[in-house]
Write a protein that holds these residues in place. Structure first.
Motif, PDB file in Angstrom:
ATOM      1  N   SER A 182      -2.072  -3.098  -2.425  1.00 42.55           N
ATOM      2  CA  SER A 182      -2.300  -2.825  -1.004  1.00 42.55           C
ATOM      3  C   SER A 182      -2.517  -4.127  -0.248  1.00 42.55           C
ATOM      4  N   TYR A 194      -2.160   4.202  -1.396  1.00 40.48           N
ATOM      5  CA  TYR A 194      -3.354   3.941  -0.593  1.00 40.48           C
ATOM      6  C   TYR A 194      -3.870   5.223   0.058  1.00 40.48           C
ATOM      7  N   SER A 254       0.803  -1.223   0.000  1.00 38.74           N
ATOM      8  CA  SER A 254       0.000   0.000   0.000  1.00 38.74           C
ATOM      9  C   SER A 254       0.835   1.272   0.000  1.00 38.74           C
TER      10      SER A 254
END
Length: 217
Positions: free
Chosen positions: A64, A33, A28
């Motif tokens: 992620s 993210y 991530s």
């Protein structure tokens, strides 16, 4: 025949070379993210390369929540598909957060380095540090995975990818784990400090940086 040969040589010499590829295999932290993908450090890396005059194309193969096991399972196909000149490995944080075991994490990272070199791709390792609530002993042992591996396999290393970012609450998202857009430029600077020597070696036709560690203090 001579004219035909010269014509063929002219055509071959004028076929544009494929863009060299930098493959980012991460979680991530590299998949942007919680923020716009265009503001993540990987997108910023592509901009930096263009501004600095490097011809490389960045391929972001980050997912992620991925672990070193997931990255290792995906890597062979990614290497075959993209044939990267440089592989940036940003994995391991989720291993630590889930308590998957340091030996397993190290082994997976080691195998990724081996696969990269077998595919003529130069690896760059981004190290991670776990949150302090995991305890000093555990966090230090986890961080040491990256340092030991970089030294033993002679891989350039950014020891702590989030150096100077993780301790800035205003640069972190509400979960305290993922940087927001404000922290991405510094993350890029950490990577760039180790990536640029590889790029320059590549442009000069050398391979020296691929086999000598450069550690960001």
């Amino acid at each position: 025949m001579k004219k035909l040969f010269l014509l063929l040589m002219f055509v071959i010499s004028n076929v544009p070379a494929a863009e060299p590829v930098i493959l980012v295999l991460g979680d991530s932290l590299s998949a942007a993210y919680g923020i716009e993908r265009s503001r993540g450090w990987v997108a910023l890396l592509q901009d930096r390369l263009q501004q600095a005059g490097y011809p490389h194309r960045v391929v972001n193969a980050s997912i992620s929540g991925d672990t070193t096991a997931g990255g290792l399972s995906r890597l062979p196909q990614a290497l075959e598909q993209f044939q990267p000149d440089i592989l940036i490995i940003e994995l391991g944080g989720n291993d630590g957060l889930r308590g998957l075991g340091n030996d397993q994490t190290r082994d997976h990272l080691d195998q990724m380095i081996t696969l990269a070199r077998a595919a003529h791709s130069r690896p760059l390792l981004l190290g991670m540090m776990l949150p302090p609530n995991f305890g000093k002993t555990f966090t230090e042992k986890f961080l040491q995975i990256y340092r030991d591996l970089a030294e033993q396999r002679r891989v350039p290393l950014v020891p702590f990818f989030l150096e100077g970012v993780a301790d800035r609450p205003d640069w972190m998202q509400g979960d305290g784990i993922h940087p927001n857009a404000a922290g991405q430029p510094l993350m890029l600077e950490h990577v760039w400090a180790q990536l640029q020597p590889l790029l320059d070696e590549e442009m000069a036709g050398g391979m020296g940086s691929a086999h000598s560690p450069t550690i960001l203090k």
